[in-house]
Design an enzyme around this catalytic site. Structure first.
Site, PDB file in Angstrom:
ATOM      1  N   HIS A 223      72.552 -10.466 122.157  1.00 42.49           N
ATOM      2  CA  HIS A 223      72.862 -11.737 122.800  1.00 42.49           C
ATOM      3  C   HIS A 223      72.158 -11.866 124.151  1.00 42.49           C
ATOM      4  CE1 HIS A 223      74.494 -15.659 122.963  1.00 42.49           C
ATOM      5  NE2 HIS A 223      74.788 -15.437 124.225  1.00 42.49           N
ATOM      6  N   TYR A 227      69.155 -14.672 126.438  1.00 42.79           N
ATOM      7  CA  TYR A 227      69.052 -15.123 127.845  1.00 42.79           C
ATOM      8  C   TYR A 227      67.797 -14.572 128.500  1.00 42.79           C
ATOM      9  CZ  TYR A 227      73.491 -16.981 126.783  1.00 42.79           C
ATOM     10  OH  TYR A 227      74.479 -17.694 126.166  1.00 42.79           O
ATOM     11  N   HIS A 374      70.682 -23.528 114.626  1.00 38.97           N
ATOM     12  CA  HIS A 374      71.001 -23.366 116.059  1.00 38.97           C
ATOM     13  C   HIS A 374      69.851 -22.683 116.786  1.00 38.97           C
ATOM     14  CE1 HIS A 374      72.989 -21.932 119.720  1.00 38.97           C
ATOM     15  NE2 HIS A 374      72.793 -20.700 119.337  1.00 38.97           N
ATOM     16  N   PHE A 375      69.381 -21.566 116.245  1.00 38.95           N
ATOM     17  CA  PHE A 375      68.368 -20.878 117.057  1.00 38.95           C
ATOM     18  C   PHE A 375      66.973 -21.452 116.882  1.00 38.95           C
ATOM     19  CE2 PHE A 375      66.577 -18.045 113.854  1.00 38.95           C
ATOM     20  CZ  PHE A 375      67.618 -17.528 113.113  1.00 38.95           C
ATOM     21  N   HIS A 376      66.786 -22.328 115.878  1.00 35.11           N
ATOM     22  CA  HIS A 376      65.495 -23.024 115.871  1.00 35.11           C
ATOM     23  C   HIS A 376      65.504 -24.180 116.877  1.00 35.11           C
ATOM     24  CE1 HIS A 376      64.487 -20.577 112.374  1.00 35.11           C
ATOM     25  NE2 HIS A 376      63.249 -20.848 112.688  1.00 35.11           N
ATOM     26  N   ARG A 439      72.371 -18.170 105.113  1.00 32.40           N
ATOM     27  CA  ARG A 439      71.073 -17.936 105.743  1.00 32.40           C
ATOM     28  C   ARG A 439      70.441 -16.712 105.104  1.00 32.40           C
ATOM     29  NH1 ARG A 439      72.221 -15.102 111.553  1.00 32.40           N
ATOM     30  NH2 ARG A 439      69.990 -14.868 111.529  1.00 32.40           N
ATOM     31  N   ARG A 440      69.195 -16.413 105.447  1.00 29.73           N
ATOM     32  CA  ARG A 440      68.527 -15.188 104.988  1.00 29.73           C
ATOM     33  C   ARG A 440      68.558 -15.081 103.467  1.00 29.73           C
ATOM     34  NH1 ARG A 440      70.406 -10.837 109.689  1.00 29.73           N
ATOM     35  NH2 ARG A 440      68.596 -11.297 110.969  1.00 29.73           N
TER      36      ARG A 440
HETATM   37 FE1  HAS Z   1      73.113 -18.796 120.450  1.00 25.69          FE
HETATM   38  C1  HAS Z   1      73.580 -17.110 117.431  1.00 25.69           C
HETATM   39  C2  HAS Z   1      76.516 -18.804 120.950  1.00 25.69           C
HETATM   40  C3  HAS Z   1      72.674 -20.224 123.566  1.00 25.69           C
HETATM   41  C4  HAS Z   1      69.748 -18.038 120.298  1.00 25.69           C
HETATM   42  N1  HAS Z   1      71.931 -17.797 119.132  1.00 25.69           N
HETATM   43  C5  HAS Z   1      72.307 -17.182 117.948  1.00 25.69           C
HETATM   44  C6  HAS Z   1      71.149 -16.585 117.301  1.00 25.69           C
HETATM   45  C7  HAS Z   1      70.078 -16.780 118.144  1.00 25.69           C
HETATM   46  C8  HAS Z   1      70.575 -17.568 119.272  1.00 25.69           C
HETATM   47  C9  HAS Z   1      68.642 -16.272 117.946  1.00 25.69           C
HETATM   48  O1  HAS Z   1      78.992 -17.413 119.859  1.00 25.69           O
HETATM   49  C10 HAS Z   1      71.167 -15.908 115.920  1.00 25.69           C
HETATM   50  C11 HAS Z   1      71.124 -14.425 116.006  1.00 25.69           C
HETATM   51  C12 HAS Z   1      71.125 -13.910 114.561  1.00 25.69           C
HETATM   52  O2  HAS Z   1      70.022 -13.714 114.027  1.00 25.69           O
HETATM   53  O3  HAS Z   1      72.211 -13.786 113.976  1.00 25.69           O
HETATM   54  N2  HAS Z   1      74.351 -19.451 121.935  1.00 25.69           N
HETATM   55  C13 HAS Z   1      75.723 -19.376 121.944  1.00 25.69           C
HETATM   56  C14 HAS Z   1      76.244 -19.968 123.173  1.00 25.69           C
HETATM   57  C15 HAS Z   1      75.157 -20.371 123.910  1.00 25.69           C
HETATM   58  C16 HAS Z   1      73.972 -20.032 123.143  1.00 25.69           C
HETATM   59  C17 HAS Z   1      77.703 -20.124 123.556  1.00 25.69           C
HETATM   60  N3  HAS Z   1      71.552 -19.099 121.650  1.00 25.69           N
HETATM   61  C18 HAS Z   1      71.573 -19.680 122.898  1.00 25.69           C
HETATM   62  C19 HAS Z   1      70.250 -19.676 123.491  1.00 25.69           C
HETATM   63  C20 HAS Z   1      69.427 -19.059 122.572  1.00 25.69           C
HETATM   64  C21 HAS Z   1      70.257 -18.698 121.434  1.00 25.69           C
HETATM   65  C22 HAS Z   1      69.904 -20.233 124.872  1.00 25.69           C
HETATM   66  C23 HAS Z   1      67.994 -18.776 122.622  1.00 25.69           C
HETATM   67  C24 HAS Z   1      67.190 -19.085 123.632  1.00 25.69           C
HETATM   68  N4  HAS Z   1      74.708 -18.126 119.411  1.00 25.69           N
HETATM   69  C25 HAS Z   1      76.032 -18.177 119.808  1.00 25.69           C
HETATM   70  C26 HAS Z   1      76.874 -17.485 118.821  1.00 25.69           C
HETATM   71  C27 HAS Z   1      76.047 -17.020 117.830  1.00 25.69           C
HETATM   72  C28 HAS Z   1      74.705 -17.422 118.208  1.00 25.69           C
HETATM   73  C29 HAS Z   1      78.349 -17.311 118.844  1.00 25.69           C
HETATM   74  C30 HAS Z   1      76.444 -16.215 116.574  1.00 25.69           C
HETATM   75  C31 HAS Z   1      76.770 -17.157 115.466  1.00 25.69           C
HETATM   76  C32 HAS Z   1      77.060 -16.370 114.181  1.00 25.69           C
HETATM   77  O4  HAS Z   1      78.119 -16.573 113.621  1.00 25.69           O
HETATM   78  O5  HAS Z   1      76.212 -15.521 113.799  1.00 25.69           O
HETATM   79  C33 HAS Z   1      75.235 -21.011 125.293  1.00 25.69           C
HETATM   80  O6  HAS Z   1      74.426 -20.326 126.209  1.00 25.69           O
HETATM   81  C34 HAS Z   1      74.855 -22.471 125.273  1.00 25.69           C
HETATM   82  C35 HAS Z   1      75.091 -23.118 126.619  1.00 25.69           C
HETATM   83  C36 HAS Z   1      74.226 -24.343 126.811  1.00 25.69           C
HETATM   84  C37 HAS Z   1      74.725 -25.617 126.916  1.00 25.69           C
HETATM   85  C38 HAS Z   1      73.749 -26.783 127.071  1.00 25.69           C
HETATM   86  C39 HAS Z   1      73.415 -27.094 128.531  1.00 25.69           C
HETATM   87  C40 HAS Z   1      72.290 -28.114 128.596  1.00 25.69           C
HETATM   88  C41 HAS Z   1      71.197 -28.006 129.438  1.00 25.69           C
HETATM   89  C42 HAS Z   1      70.057 -29.016 129.352  1.00 25.69           C
HETATM   90  C43 HAS Z   1      70.420 -30.330 130.027  1.00 25.69           C
HETATM   91  C44 HAS Z   1      69.285 -31.323 129.820  1.00 25.69           C
HETATM   92  C45 HAS Z   1      68.795 -32.088 130.851  1.00 25.69           C
HETATM   93  C46 HAS Z   1      67.616 -32.980 130.577  1.00 25.69           C
HETATM   94  C47 HAS Z   1      69.328 -32.088 132.198  1.00 25.69           C
HETATM   95  C48 HAS Z   1      76.170 -25.915 126.943  1.00 25.69           C
HETATM   96  C49 HAS Z   1      71.036 -26.933 130.446  1.00 25.69           C
HETATM   97  C50 HAS Z   1      67.958 -34.103 129.701  1.00 25.69           C
HETATM   98  C51 HAS Z   1      67.729 -35.393 130.400  1.00 25.69           C
HETATM   99  C52 HAS Z   1      68.015 -36.567 129.827  1.00 25.69           C
HETATM  100  C53 HAS Z   1      67.664 -37.805 130.542  1.00 25.69           C
HETATM  101  C54 HAS Z   1      68.667 -36.575 128.441  1.00 25.69           C
END
Ligand code: HAS
Length: 551
Positions: A223, A227, A374-376, A439-440
């Protein structure tokens, strides 16, 4: 930041070599992804005896482990050299080349074992599937090489701090050090897994392996790995984007605090990838889910800070009305547009992460194509589009060439192609995952089961999306080769390192944010709290498994 600082040509070469190697991995991993998408689409049989899981292993290792790590090390090197006066110390540069050599050698060994069909164990190399020992040795070399690069950056940082006693470090440099600190602490888990469990077992020195323990050590690393990808993306969003839009960093203190919070809470959360697995008590899963929700906070702080930065820069240019600032953004500049699309996509991407982290909802989505979707969106869009956006000014700066109007136009097209392809592919994955598609897996109708047949239209869209994305990969490969080797030379030295100043009215940054003893000490306490008891329970109660080779 003194814009007259020129990057030493030797450091430019070191950084550019890392970045070009990264895009070489993207090319190979992308080709594997194209073939996977064609298989998923249902009308394509893999030729030459290539296995689907062999492809999937190549795709995951090259994209998730190699493309990201090499690009990030190259980007951090360039920024660290630039913000510490333009040149790395000689010993640091030498270590940088040693790190690159080990990482590149390890990558080549790992990929050879995959292509030889000796390691179809996917990028998570879950035991009891057993790969050739050389596969694990190759990955170990990549990690050790990255450690050398990490310590080289620490040495550069330390010499800057000695030369500037009592001064706050440049924001980019601080962020680079947090990124590398996170990486070094997190990779201890995968190093323990490979060196203490998988290697002796794959060599036949021990008959069985503790599967639960090896998986938990992987996710202790897995995990924070995400980050490690996200922090350099945030470096671009926090300190590069404001420069490109004529704005300022909204708050130096908030930016540093968000990085510290990500360092604290991104490691003791690996069990949220194992919520459906036996052998871990629900109490400890609950603890790590709570900590996972803590790690969401710095991303929400980042969203707030980004919106503030975008709006304030527009208002400074006379924007009126609630959203007038939106029109003031440099929509035709690909150096801004590609990372911005990464930001926008990170809204649904992050929301999907919140679903995954919710224990009850994860029971529905775990091990389905939803997670792949999600991760794509996260790493393959928000991170990848931001890295693509960085090359449009970073590579010309490193190669002494220019970003021409033609390449800028091509870059805009490449960004739209990527967004369209990902919308099709990741969108289909999310929907299919909710319909229960695992998946997979290659293509299967499970004996024409009605539920499996309902997935087929989405599989077709997924395959088309994969094809569109591969066009995007071909385009970005053409663009980076142009920028590195063929574009017009920048004789007058116009290309600048794009780093923004901090807003004048930003509040003073508390010195404690740079007190590493406090923060690294807290990380260790959190890790010990979250992992000690469950690991002892796994060591005591989980039986070992013999090796399985299923391909
Ligand atoms: Fe995830 C599975 C939970 C973020 C990548 N994640 C994965 C896997 C990958 C991955 C590769 O809790 C699969 C691994 C595998 O092969 O099994 N993930 C989270 C959570 C976050 C999160 C809570 N993941 C990421 C990021 C990744 C990533 C970043 C890659 C870079 N993830 C999980 C969980 C799994 C998981 C479980 C396991 C699921 C399972 O069952 O296997 C948090 O960090 C997300 C927080 C982010 C936000 C969004 C904030 C928005 C922002 C942008 C604002 C936009 C602006 C511009 C300001 C709440 C900062 C827009 C402007 C306008 C005008 C529209």
């Amino acid at each position: 930041m003194d814009t007259q600082v020129k990057l030493d040509r030797r450091d430019s070469l070191l950084a550019l070599t890392h970045i070009l190697f990264a895009f070489g991995a993207l090319a190979l991993g992308g080709f594997a992804g194209l073939l996977q998408g064609m298989v998923k689409g249902g009308n394509f049989k893999l030729p030459w005896g290539v296995g689907y899981y062999q492809l999937l292993t190549a795709h995951g290792v090259l994209m998730a482990l190699v493309f990201t790590t090499f690009f990030i090390v190259g980007f951090l090197y360039a920024g660290a050299a630039y913000t510490t006066g333009g040149a790395m110390r000689h010993g640091v540069r030498k270590a940088g080349w040693w790190g690159f050599g080990l990482m590149a050698g390890g990558t080549i060994l790992t990929v050879i074992m995959i292509l030889l069909g000796q390691a179809s164990v996917l990028y998570t190399f879950y035991a009891p599937l057993k790969a050739s020992p050389l596969f694990y040795i190759g990955l170990t070399l990549v990690v050790v090489g990255s450690w050398i690069s990490g310590f080289a950056l620490f040495a550069q940082y330390r010499s800057w701090r000695r030369a500037n006693p009592g001064k706050l470090s440049p924001l980019f440099l601080f962020m680079a050090i947090v990124t590398m600190t996170l990486w070094l602490i997190a990779t201890l888990g995968v190093a323990a897994e490979v060196l203490l469990l998988l290697l002796p077992w794959s060599m036949g020195w021990v008959p069985t392996v503790n599967v639960m323990l090896s998986r938990s050590l992987f996710w202790y690393f897995g995990h924070p790995l995400v980050y490690f990808w996200l922090l350099p993306t945030y470096i671009c969003w926090y300190v590069v984007i404001p420069k490109l839009i004529g704005g300022k960093v909204f708050s130096d203190a908030l930016a540093r605090l968000s990085f510290i919070l990500l360092l604290l809470f991104s490691i003791p959360v690996g069990f949220h990838h194992q919520l459906t697995e036996p052998g871990i008590s629900s109490a400890w899963k609950f603890v790590q889910v709570v900590l996972t929700f803590m790690v969401i906070v710095p991303s929400l702080m980042t969203a707030f800070s980004l919106f503030a930065m975008l709006e304030l820069s527009g208002r400074a240019k006379g924007a009126k009305g609630m959203f007038g600032w939106f029109r003031k953004l440099p929509w035709k500049d690909v150096r801004f547009f590609a990372p911005f699309m990464g930001m926008v996509i990170f809204i649904p991407a992050g929301a999907g992460g919140v679903v995954n982290a919710s224990n009850q909802m994860d029971q529905v989505v775990h091990n389905t194509l939803w997670v792949t979707g999600h991760f794509h969106l996260t790493v393959a869009s928000s991170v990848a589009l931001t890295f693509f956006g960085l090359i449009y000014w970073l590579v010309p700066l490193l190669s002494g060439r220019k970003l021409t109007a033609t390449i800028n136009k091509l870059g805009m097209a490449q960004t739209w192609i990527w967004v369209a392809g990902m919308f099709l592919m990741s969108g289909s994955m999310h929907i299919e995952g909710l319909l229960g598609a695992p998946r997979r897996t290659a293509f299967a109708t499970y004996n024409d089961h009605a539920t499996a047949l309902s997935w087929i239209p989405f599989n077709r869209l997924l395959g088309i999306g994969g094809g569109v994305l591969f066009v995007g990969i071909l385009l970005i490969l053409y663009i980076i080769l142009e920028l590195a080797f063929f574009a017009e030379k920048d004789a007058s030295g116009e290309e600048q390192f794009q780093l923004a100043e901090v807003a004048e009215d930003a509040q003073k940054t508390p010195a404690i944010l740079e007190n590493w003893k406090v923060w690294v000490g807290l990380v260790v306490v959190l890790i010990l709290f979250a992992y000690t008891v469950p690991i002892i329970e796994m060591l005591r109660e989980v039986p070992g498994s013999k090796p399985w080779i299923t391909w």
